[in-house]
Design an enzyme around this catalytic site. Structure first.
Site, PDB file in Angstrom:
ATOM      1  N   ASN A  41     -13.914  -0.933 -48.419  1.00 47.41           N
ATOM      2  CA  ASN A  41     -14.454  -1.036 -49.767  1.00 47.41           C
ATOM      3  C   ASN A  41     -13.489  -1.733 -50.732  1.00 47.41           C
ATOM      4  OD1 ASN A  41     -16.437  -0.660 -51.628  1.00 47.41           O
ATOM      5  ND2 ASN A  41     -16.049   1.506 -51.953  1.00 47.41           N
ATOM      6  N   HIS A 126     -22.831  15.015 -51.691  1.00 45.77           N
ATOM      7  CA  HIS A 126     -22.202  15.024 -53.018  1.00 45.77           C
ATOM      8  C   HIS A 126     -23.145  15.570 -54.077  1.00 45.77           C
ATOM      9  CE1 HIS A 126     -19.137  11.593 -52.039  1.00 45.77           C
ATOM     10  NE2 HIS A 126     -19.196  12.494 -51.097  1.00 45.77           N
ATOM     11  N   ARG A 151     -20.251  18.965 -52.006  1.00 43.58           N
ATOM     12  CA  ARG A 151     -19.058  18.641 -52.769  1.00 43.58           C
ATOM     13  C   ARG A 151     -19.433  18.554 -54.230  1.00 43.58           C
ATOM     14  NH1 ARG A 151     -15.825  12.921 -53.162  1.00 43.58           N
ATOM     15  NH2 ARG A 151     -17.422  12.596 -54.773  1.00 43.58           N
ATOM     16  N   TYR A 163     -14.000   9.006 -62.104  1.00 45.33           N
ATOM     17  CA  TYR A 163     -14.408   8.402 -60.832  1.00 45.33           C
ATOM     18  C   TYR A 163     -15.182   9.420 -60.004  1.00 45.33           C
ATOM     19  CZ  TYR A 163     -14.387   6.450 -56.204  1.00 45.33           C
ATOM     20  OH  TYR A 163     -14.792   5.970 -54.981  1.00 45.33           O
ATOM     21  N   ASP A 215     -13.020  17.305 -54.503  1.00 47.13           N
ATOM     22  CA  ASP A 215     -12.111  16.200 -54.184  1.00 47.13           C
ATOM     23  C   ASP A 215     -11.259  15.877 -55.411  1.00 47.13           C
ATOM     24  OD1 ASP A 215     -12.743  12.899 -52.662  1.00 47.13           O
ATOM     25  OD2 ASP A 215     -10.892  13.890 -53.294  1.00 47.13           O
ATOM     26  N   HIS A 217      -8.954  13.667 -55.360  1.00 51.17           N
ATOM     27  CA  HIS A 217      -8.822  12.211 -55.212  1.00 51.17           C
ATOM     28  C   HIS A 217      -7.426  11.690 -55.541  1.00 51.17           C
ATOM     29  CE1 HIS A 217     -10.572   8.180 -54.835  1.00 51.17           C
ATOM     30  NE2 HIS A 217     -11.569   8.805 -54.268  1.00 51.17           N
ATOM     31  N   GLU A 241      -9.745  18.606 -51.527  1.00 52.45           N
ATOM     32  CA  GLU A 241      -9.450  17.335 -50.844  1.00 52.45           C
ATOM     33  C   GLU A 241      -8.484  16.455 -51.626  1.00 52.45           C
ATOM     34  OE1 GLU A 241     -13.039  15.279 -49.883  1.00 52.45           O
ATOM     35  OE2 GLU A 241     -12.038  13.353 -49.708  1.00 52.45           O
ATOM     36  N   GLU A 267      -8.534  10.518 -45.509  1.00 48.09           N
ATOM     37  CA  GLU A 267      -9.528   9.429 -45.519  1.00 48.09           C
ATOM     38  C   GLU A 267      -8.869   8.061 -45.671  1.00 48.09           C
ATOM     39  OE1 GLU A 267     -11.912  10.757 -48.888  1.00 48.09           O
ATOM     40  OE2 GLU A 267     -11.347   8.934 -49.946  1.00 48.09           O
ATOM     41  N   ARG A 288      -9.205  14.117 -42.460  1.00 49.82           N
ATOM     42  CA  ARG A 288     -10.395  13.407 -42.960  1.00 49.82           C
ATOM     43  C   ARG A 288     -10.528  11.991 -42.400  1.00 49.82           C
ATOM     44  NH1 ARG A 288     -14.407  13.633 -45.604  1.00 49.82           N
ATOM     45  NH2 ARG A 288     -13.933  12.663 -47.610  1.00 49.82           N
ATOM     46  N   HIS A 317     -14.431  11.243 -43.192  1.00 48.13           N
ATOM     47  CA  HIS A 317     -14.909  10.523 -44.372  1.00 48.13           C
ATOM     48  C   HIS A 317     -16.267   9.895 -44.049  1.00 48.13           C
ATOM     49  CE1 HIS A 317     -13.745   7.268 -47.529  1.00 48.13           C
ATOM     50  NE2 HIS A 317     -14.190   8.344 -48.135  1.00 48.13           N
ATOM     51  N   ASP A 321     -19.746   3.743 -48.444  1.00 50.39           N
ATOM     52  CA  ASP A 321     -19.075   2.529 -47.971  1.00 50.39           C
ATOM     53  C   ASP A 321     -18.599   2.638 -46.528  1.00 50.39           C
ATOM     54  OD1 ASP A 321     -17.406   4.114 -50.086  1.00 50.39           O
ATOM     55  OD2 ASP A 321     -15.870   3.350 -48.737  1.00 50.39           O
ATOM     56  N   GLU A 344     -18.925  14.224 -43.628  1.00 52.80           N
ATOM     57  CA  GLU A 344     -19.377  13.842 -44.968  1.00 52.80           C
ATOM     58  C   GLU A 344     -20.557  12.897 -44.832  1.00 52.80           C
ATOM     59  OE1 GLU A 344     -16.493  11.746 -47.289  1.00 52.80           O
ATOM     60  OE2 GLU A 344     -17.665  11.867 -49.115  1.00 52.80           O
ATOM     61  N   TRP A 407      -5.351   7.469 -57.927  1.00 50.74           N
ATOM     62  CA  TRP A 407      -6.727   7.997 -58.019  1.00 50.74           C
ATOM     63  C   TRP A 407      -7.314   7.941 -56.642  1.00 50.74           C
ATOM     64  CZ3 TRP A 407     -11.305   5.481 -56.712  1.00 50.74           C
ATOM     65  CH2 TRP A 407     -11.137   4.176 -56.339  1.00 50.74           C
TER      66      TRP A 407
END
Ligand code: CS2
Ligand code: MG
Length: 407
Positions: A41, A126, A151, A163, A215, A217, A241, A267, A288, A317, A321, A344, A407
């Site tokens: 991604n 999600h 999540r 995000y 998450d 992140h 996460e 991930e 992940r 993950h 994407d 996920e 992030w």
């Protein structure tokens, strides 16, 4: 496939049915086709070029049955090992060759991995909400769809964007189309003031049984992560996460000393070596790593085997994407891997399901593969060709003082 079948072509398809995907197509002399996801991604064309310009010429003439030797050849032979571009390219080749082997033998890939150890794979999706009422509605929507694990991500008072969270009810798309990344302002203190209460409200709303995940992140310092983990212990998360960037893995020792909230990381990892300390030092509960970005089925199985020794489980993950080709591969690994815990599944727009026709399916909180030979996915190349690549970037995050943050 006869013993003497060889790879005659390796082509890269870049398509954008709502978001960008990169897919590798390997064709053998006997007309067998294998598909591999090569989507990274925000840097899709780097992998497309790596495959087209450097890997594809090396594949032509090779024996497609020699999956592990091809993995070793592309990994140890490149000299410049590891990293997301290299390992996503190797992952795509690996997936395509497993797909071909399945088609050669008439077996779904999970059968070639030792057969099923479970009937279906638990999955989570999600839920997002800018404020708590909207988040509760989003969680309820996913529960009504039968999900047993959700999540939960929320907006943060005082911030304009967060995000992974949209102000509308619709889900978020990680990468925004445009010629440069969107710039977001992040405030960890505001997040830490808000997140525990919001997640506690979700737990109060749903009761004790729904698996809740969150998450962070990569955004926290080790001590912030320790504080958050401790504050969330009564929320009983399935996992918290990516609490902190995982370049320095020793910092997770501090987090682990202060909280029993389960931790999930990996991930952004690309090889078993990046997971090694977190697993062997018991610094995480779930790893992940994604079947594409971590170098394919052959690589994910190595990670699973190391994790199993330390009672760490897999939770790969699976955002929008990671294409339906990769999701299929992850599910085949999931069916055949004892310490695979959860997959996920962020979901895809309907058009994506048309471009990537697959025999895996969702029902009642679980994902199931079909029994088609190989990975059970086929790409509608004519339809894919109607959606050319569109430049898109993941956002960047800055603190209120303008400095870049994780992030
Ligand atoms: C997120 C992803 O699904 C997740 O756990 O971390 O949405 C991640 O941000 C994107 O895949 C990045 O492309
Ligand atoms: Mg994540």
């Amino acid at each position: 496939m006869s013993k003497h079948d060889t790879i005659v072509a390796a082509d890269v398809l870049v398509t954008s049915p709502g978001r960008n995907f990169v897919t590798l197509k390997i064709t053998t002399g006997e007309g067998l086709v294998g598909w591999g996801d090569a989507t990274l991604n925000g840097r899709e064309l780097a992998v497309a070029s790596y495959l087209r310009d450097h890997v594809a010429p090396l594949l032509v003439g090779r024996d497609p049955a020699r999956i592990e030797d091809t993995w070793q050849y592309l990994y140890r032979g490149v000299y410049w090992r590891r990293g997301p571009v290299t390992m996503t390219a190797i992952g795509a080749v690996d997936l395509a060759l497993w797909d071909i082997k399945g088609k050669t033998t008439g077996q779904p890939v999970y059968q070639l991995l030792g057969g099923a150890v479970r009937d279906r794979v638990l999955t989570y999706t999600h839920a997002t909400g800018w404020d708590v009422p909207q988040l509760l509605d989003s969680v309820d929507t996913q529960r009504e769809r039968g999900f047993l694990a959700v999540r939960a991500q929320m907006g943060v008072p005082g911030l304009d964007t967060v995000y992974g969270v949209t102000r509308e009810a619709a889900g978020y798309e990680p990468a925004g189309r445009g010629t440069a990344p969107a710039e977001e302002v992040w405030d960890t203190a505001a997040y830490l003031r808000h997140a525990p209460g919001a997640l506690a409200a979700v737990r109060d709303h749903v009761g004790p049984d729904l698996h809740l995940l969150h998450d962070s992140h990569h955004r926290l310092t080790p001590n912030e992560a320790a504080r958050l983990g401790r504050a969330l212990e009564d929320v009983d998360l399935f996992w918290l996460e990516d609490v902190t960037p995982a370049e320095n893995q020793e910092v997770l020792r501090h987090v682990r000393r202060h909280t029993t909230t389960p931790l999930a990381i990996g991930e952004v990892f690309n090889t078993v070596w990046e997971c090694q300390s977190l697993i062997t030092e018991q610094l995480i509960d779930y790893v992940r790593t994604c079947v594409t970005h971590a170098g394919g089925i052959s690589s994910l199985r190595r990670i699973a085997a190391l994790a199993d020794v330390w009672q760490v489980r897999l939770g790969p993950h699976g955002p929008s994407d990671v294409s339906p080709v990769a999701l299929a591969a992850s599910l085949h690994v999931g069916l055949a891997t004892p310490n695979f815990a959860i997959q996920e599944y962020m979901g895809y727009e309907p058009l994506v399901h048309e471009v990537f026709r697959h025999d895996w399916s969702y029902a009642d909180g679980y994902l199931s593969t079909g029994d088609s030979p190989g990975l059970g996915v086929d790409v509608d190349e004519d339809l894919a060709a109607r959606f050319p690549y569109e430049r898109a970037y993941l956002p960047v995050a800055r603190r209120r003082d303008g400095s870049m943050t994780d992030w």
